[in-house]
Design a protein around this motif. Structure first.
Motif, short mmCIF file in Angstrom:
data_model
loop_
_atom_site.label_atom_id
_atom_site.label_comp_id
_atom_site.label_asym_id
_atom_site.label_seq_id
_atom_site.Cartn_x
_atom_site.Cartn_y
_atom_site.Cartn_z
N UNK A 1 0.83 -1.21 0.00
CA UNK A 1 0.00 0.00 0.00
C UNK A 1 0.87 1.25 0.00
N UNK A 2 1.91 1.24 0.82
CA UNK A 2 2.79 2.40 0.91
C UNK A 2 3.50 2.65 -0.42
N UNK A 3 3.98 1.59 -1.06
CA UNK A 3 4.66 1.75 -2.35
C UNK A 3 3.70 2.25 -3.43
N UNK A 4 2.45 1.79 -3.38
CA UNK A 4 1.46 2.28 -4.37
C UNK A 4 1.21 3.77 -4.19
N UNK A 5 1.13 4.22 -2.95
CA UNK A 5 0.90 5.65 -2.68
C UNK A 5 2.08 6.48 -3.19
N UNK A 6 3.29 5.98 -2.99
CA UNK A 6 4.47 6.70 -3.45
C UNK A 6 4.49 6.77 -4.98
N UNK A 7 4.15 5.63 -5.61
CA UNK A 7 4.23 5.54 -7.07
C UNK A 7 3.24 6.48 -7.77
N UNK A 8 2.22 6.97 -7.07
CA UNK A 8 1.28 7.90 -7.67
C UNK A 8 1.94 9.24 -7.99
N UNK A 9 3.03 9.57 -7.28
CA UNK A 9 3.67 10.87 -7.47
C UNK A 9 5.11 10.78 -7.95
N UNK A 10 5.79 9.67 -7.63
CA UNK A 10 7.18 9.54 -8.06
C UNK A 10 7.50 8.06 -8.14
#
Length: 271
Positions: free
Chosen positions: A149-158
């Motif tokens: 979940x954390x990696x998906x949130x990061x991937x939305x912006x960078x």
């Protein structure tokens, strides 16, 4: 090996005496008291005492068999699942569902010489060791999902750097749990690590310094919404790090993102 049941000697002495005393008192009241309400109460109390003694006895017992053991209210396991032993405490290979090591204690029957003898007979002296323990599947799956979940949130912006996942054993202190660590490839020469499981907020470290948890709404009664806020804030910190946020010198340092938000990093984790 025929199943062996050991019960604490304290229960063997005091349990029957307590039952006899209460049943005798109830009989005496029923025979000699003229108060109807007292006779009813004494009968109910006698049954409650008997039930309490039964539960006490159940909670004072240990059952040994050829394949394993059962300590009511504490745990059960197989002999081949034991990886470490400290006197009458056995550590099993797979941890508990809530993240800690799964340790079963036999102290309740420490007054029986047979307890030590059975453990000596069933367990080898060269056990694999506590370092071979592993997290429970439910705990493992939960932290893996948090990491995804954390990696998906990061991937939305960078695009996050490649990362490696490592399971860390509980630290040598009370209530420590198995942690999942994500180690990212160096970002601008800096090492970035995330640890999940130990605290309510993911432990983020950059060049060995810890990010202090931001101030979130502690009065939020919605656990799902609060958890979402925590992950969103953690993702925001990491996005800023991966974008090369400006650092301000502190006792350690502070990062500032383009939205004016700041996060402080210190050499020690927050208390």
């Amino acid at each position: 090996m025929v199943p062996v049941v050991l019960v604490s000697r304290r229960w063997l002495v005091w349990g029957p005496l307590l039952v006899v005393w209460q049943v005798g008192a109830a009989w005496a009241v029923d025979q000699w008291s003229s108060w109807e309400w007292l006779r009813a109460i004494s009968a109910v109390l006698a049954w409650l005492v008997c039930l309490g003694v039964v539960l006490w006895g159940f909670g004072s017992a240990v059952i040994f068999s050829r394949r394993g053991f059962w300590v009511p209210f504490d745990g059960r396991g197989r002999w081949d699942e034991v990886v470490a032993r400290e006197d009458l405490a056995l550590t099993l290979r797979v941890g508990a569902k809530y993240g800690m090591d799964r340790v079963v204690h036999f102290d309740r029957v420490d007054d029986w010489p047979a307890t030590q003898r059975i453990l000596d007979e069933r367990l080898p002296s060269d056990l694999p060791g506590i370092e071979t323990t592993e997290p429970h599947e439910q705990w493992r799956q939960g932290l893996e999902e948090h990491a995804d979940d954390l990696l998906r949130r990061i991937a939305r912006e960078v695009t996050p750097p490649a990362s490696e996942r490592t399971w860390l054993r509980p630290e040598d202190r009370p209530f420590a749990v198995h942690q999942l660590q994500l180690s990212f490839e160096p970002v601008g020469g800096s090492t970035v690590e995330i640890r999940l499981g130990e605290e309510w907020f993911p432990q983020i470290r950059v060049d060995g310094c810890y990010a202090y948890a931001p101030e979130l709404d502690e009065d939020d009664d919605d656990a799902v919404e609060a958890a979402d806020d925590v992950m969103a804030e953690a993702a925001a910190i990491l996005v800023s790090i991966f974008r090369g946020a400006h650092r301000t010198q502190l006792p350690a340092w502070r990062i500032n993102d383009e939205r004016g938000k700041t996060w402080d990093f210190y050499p020690r984790p927050p208390l």
